[in-house]
Design a protein around this motif. Structure first.
Motif, PDB file in Angstrom:
ATOM      1  N   LYS A 185       0.837  -1.209   0.000  1.00 19.54           N
ATOM      2  CA  LYS A 185       0.000   0.000   0.000  1.00 19.54           C
ATOM      3  C   LYS A 185       0.873   1.262   0.000  1.00 19.54           C
ATOM      4  CE  LYS A 185      -3.596   2.227   2.816  1.00 19.54           C
ATOM      5  NZ  LYS A 185      -4.380   2.123   4.059  1.00 19.54           N
ATOM      6  N   ALA A 186       1.918   1.268   0.821  1.00 18.08           N
ATOM      7  CA  ALA A 186       2.794   2.441   0.900  1.00 18.08           C
ATOM      8  C   ALA A 186       3.624   2.600  -0.376  1.00 18.08           C
ATOM      9  CB  ALA A 186       3.697   2.339   2.126  1.00 18.08           C
ATOM     10  N   PHE A 187       4.102   1.467  -0.922  1.00 20.02           N
ATOM     11  CA  PHE A 187       4.902   1.525  -2.160  1.00 20.02           C
ATOM     12  C   PHE A 187       4.056   1.965  -3.355  1.00 20.02           C
ATOM     13  CE2 PHE A 187       8.318  -1.340  -0.287  1.00 20.02           C
ATOM     14  CZ  PHE A 187       9.303  -0.362  -0.348  1.00 20.02           C
ATOM     15  N   HIS A 188       2.747   1.849  -3.219  1.00 18.93           N
ATOM     16  CA  HIS A 188       1.859   2.332  -4.272  1.00 18.93           C
ATOM     17  C   HIS A 188       1.954   3.865  -4.372  1.00 18.93           C
ATOM     18  CE1 HIS A 188      -1.417   2.074  -7.087  1.00 18.93           C
ATOM     19  NE2 HIS A 188      -2.067   3.012  -6.435  1.00 18.93           N
ATOM     20  N   GLU A 189       2.292   4.526  -3.255  1.00 22.78           N
ATOM     21  CA  GLU A 189       2.356   5.992  -3.201  1.00 22.78           C
ATOM     22  C   GLU A 189       3.767   6.535  -3.405  1.00 22.78           C
ATOM     23  OE1 GLU A 189      -0.382   7.801  -2.976  1.00 22.78           O
ATOM     24  OE2 GLU A 189      -1.548   5.949  -2.828  1.00 22.78           O
ATOM     25  N   ASP A 190       4.772   5.736  -3.109  1.00 19.17           N
ATOM     26  CA  ASP A 190       6.136   6.259  -3.116  1.00 19.17           C
ATOM     27  C   ASP A 190       7.134   5.125  -3.321  1.00 19.17           C
ATOM     28  OD1 ASP A 190       8.317   7.942  -2.806  1.00 19.17           O
ATOM     29  OD2 ASP A 190       8.015   8.333  -0.680  1.00 19.17           O
ATOM     30  N   SER A 191       8.296   5.447  -3.906  1.00 20.86           N
ATOM     31  CA  SER A 191       9.308   4.403  -4.118  1.00 20.86           C
ATOM     32  C   SER A 191      10.194   4.201  -2.881  1.00 20.86           C
ATOM     33  CB  SER A 191      10.174   4.758  -5.322  1.00 20.86           C
ATOM     34  OG  SER A 191      10.809   5.995  -5.087  1.00 20.86           O
ATOM     35  N   GLN A 192      10.053   5.085  -1.882  1.00 19.15           N
ATOM     36  CA  GLN A 192      10.751   4.893  -0.598  1.00 19.15           C
ATOM     37  C   GLN A 192       9.701   4.946   0.504  1.00 19.15           C
ATOM     38  OE1 GLN A 192      13.667   7.962   0.097  1.00 19.15           O
ATOM     39  NE2 GLN A 192      14.158   8.143  -2.059  1.00 19.15           N
ATOM     40  N   ILE A 193       9.815   4.039   1.460  1.00 17.44           N
ATOM     41  CA  ILE A 193       8.857   4.085   2.571  1.00 17.44           C
ATOM     42  C   ILE A 193       9.567   3.972   3.910  1.00 17.44           C
ATOM     43  CG2 ILE A 193       6.977   3.123   1.159  1.00 17.44           C
ATOM     44  CD1 ILE A 193       7.324   0.508   2.680  1.00 17.44           C
ATOM     45  N   LEU A 194       8.832   4.294   4.936  1.00 22.34           N
ATOM     46  CA  LEU A 194       9.364   4.284   6.286  1.00 22.34           C
ATOM     47  C   LEU A 194       8.520   3.337   7.132  1.00 22.34           C
ATOM     48  CD1 LEU A 194      11.701   6.096   7.079  1.00 22.34           C
ATOM     49  CD2 LEU A 194      10.082   7.758   7.972  1.00 22.34           C
ATOM     50  N   VAL A 195       9.181   2.438   7.847  1.00 22.77           N
ATOM     51  CA  VAL A 195       8.476   1.576   8.800  1.00 22.77           C
ATOM     52  C   VAL A 195       8.985   1.999  10.162  1.00 22.77           C
ATOM     53  CG1 VAL A 195       8.015  -0.792   9.528  1.00 22.77           C
ATOM     54  CG2 VAL A 195       8.488  -0.307   7.117  1.00 22.77           C
ATOM     55  N   GLU A 196       8.084   2.483  11.026  1.00 24.04           N
ATOM     56  CA  GLU A 196       8.589   2.949  12.320  1.00 24.04           C
ATOM     57  C   GLU A 196       7.727   2.480  13.477  1.00 24.04           C
ATOM     58  OE1 GLU A 196       9.016   7.175  11.928  1.00 24.04           O
ATOM     59  OE2 GLU A 196       6.916   7.569  12.297  1.00 24.04           O
ATOM     60  N   GLU A 197       8.334   2.470  14.651  1.00 18.30           N
ATOM     61  CA  GLU A 197       7.608   2.039  15.848  1.00 18.30           C
ATOM     62  C   GLU A 197       6.519   3.057  16.170  1.00 18.30           C
ATOM     63  OE1 GLU A 197      10.478   1.345  18.953  1.00 18.30           O
ATOM     64  OE2 GLU A 197      11.290  -0.425  17.953  1.00 18.30           O
ATOM     65  N   PHE A 198       5.374   2.540  16.568  1.00 15.91           N
ATOM     66  CA  PHE A 198       4.238   3.390  16.898  1.00 15.91           C
ATOM     67  C   PHE A 198       4.418   3.950  18.314  1.00 15.91           C
ATOM     68  CE2 PHE A 198      -0.120   3.768  18.676  1.00 15.91           C
ATOM     69  CZ  PHE A 198      -0.610   4.729  17.801  1.00 15.91           C
ATOM     70  N   ILE A 199       4.300   5.270  18.423  1.00 14.99           N
ATOM     71  CA  ILE A 199       4.413   5.910  19.741  1.00 14.99           C
ATOM     72  C   ILE A 199       3.010   6.229  20.220  1.00 14.99           C
ATOM     73  CG2 ILE A 199       5.393   7.878  21.023  1.00 14.99           C
ATOM     74  CD1 ILE A 199       7.517   6.040  19.753  1.00 14.99           C
ATOM     75  N   LYS A 200       2.653   5.673  21.364  1.00  8.92           N
ATOM     76  CA  LYS A 200       1.301   5.900  21.880  1.00  8.92           C
ATOM     77  C   LYS A 200       1.305   7.154  22.743  1.00  8.92           C
ATOM     78  CE  LYS A 200      -2.392   3.223  24.154  1.00  8.92           C
ATOM     79  NZ  LYS A 200      -3.479   3.981  23.519  1.00  8.92           N
TER      80      LYS A 200
END
Length: 327
Positions: A185-200
């Protein structure tokens, strides 16, 4: 005193085209007509034009001019309110630089860097009291082993396009099984993506601007979403999100935040008005950086106008200050 000609640039190449048009309407309505002749110029992939009496007049890109009723109009300054490319990523800024025309936003370099979430995070590293969620940057051309990602980071994770323009393509992921679909889904929008820890924690967005040569930190807005995170739908669907301006924060927190915002603005060499998004971690009370927005929305109910009013300033005076600051 002769009136200055201001080119108000709106539109752009993204899904936020309409949002940009609304921003331009509000800015045009709030620029002092006794000081400025405001021309709203729409920019899309096919043409740059000005609507004059129902007729579209093209901009001459050789010198960024308009010819109306046989007379040529040159601009003293440009007010860029394009969200996403080409107005937020430095492209228009580079063009205006080459022609020597001043504008209201950050320069080409800063605009390009802040559009890239990973680069921005690298540059704000080490700002006192500022934290960044642990993350991994992925390129579409690489192999993506979900096992390696899962081992490096703690769930839940946020997967988002690295390109900072909008909230499209984001997912919140709770397990390894959900990763492949989120990456796609993210690569559909951009050729670079970020996976990061969720901060609550509590989410805030806050403007900072240079007014009369001084840096002014505007009151914060707290964003409370009934959705799991603040995505495109939460952003633009009435009733999904509550925005509280000024946010309910103790004085000492406001002071720390103001210092952080000032340091980020100076370190990234920002200009004009920017909006910085952050989260206060509910466990530690630490301040986590999300992103910098260098052409924040300016429709009447957008966050910056809300914050300007909450600070007791007039929106007209604020925009006038931004224009004068561009010279």
């Amino acid at each position: 005193m002769s009136k200055k000609n201001i080119a108000l640039l709106a539109g752009g190449y993204t899904g936020e085209y309409e949002v940009s048009i609304n921003s331009a309407k509000n800015i045009a309505a709030n620029l002092d007509a006794e000081k400025y002749n405001v021309y709203t110029i729409l920019i899309n992939r096919d043409r740059w034009f000005f609507q004059s009496d129902g007729e579209a007049v093209d901009v001459d890109k050789n010198d960024f001019s308009l010819t109306l009723n046989g007379s040529k109009i040159l601009f003293d300054s440009a007010f860029i309110t394009i969200h996403g490319t080409p107005g937020e990523d430095g492209k228009i800024q580079g063009y205006l630089d080459m022609l020597g025309i001043p504008y209201n936003t950050c320069d080409a370099t800063t605009s390009a860097i802040t559009m890239n979430k990973a680069y921005t995070k690298a540059l704000v590293q080490g700002v006192p009291n500022l934290h960044a969620a642990k993350s991994v940057k992925l390129f579409k051309s690489d192999m993506h082993d979900v096992g390696t990602i899962a081992a490096a980071l703690k769930f839940p994770l946020f997967v988002k396009p690295n390109n900072g323009g909008s909230s499209v393509g984001m997912s919140k992921v709770h397990s390894v099984a959900e990763l492949p679909a989120a990456l796609e889904k993210a690569f559909h929008e951009d050729s670079q993506i970020l996976v990061e820890e969720f901060i609550k924690g509590r989410e805030f967005s806050q403007g900072i601007a240079r007014l009369n040569g001084k840096l002014v930190v505007l009151p914060a807005t707290e964003i409370i979403s009934s959705k799991e995170f603040f995505d495109y739908e939460a952003k633009y669907t009435p009733g999904v999100t509550q925005e509280i301006t000024p946010a309910d924060l103790p004085a000492e927190k406001n002071k720390i935040i103001a210092d952080i915002l000032t340091e980020v603005y100076l370190r990234l060499n920002c200009r004009g008005m920017v909006r910085i998004d952050f989260i206060l971690d509910e466990q530690t009370g630490d301040f986590y950086f999300i992103e910098v927005n260098t052409t924040p929305g300016q429709s009447a109910n957008s966050l910056i106008p809300q914050q300007v009013r909450a600070a007791g300033m007039s929106v007209q005076e604020f925009y006038g200050n931004i224009v004068e600051g561009s010279f």
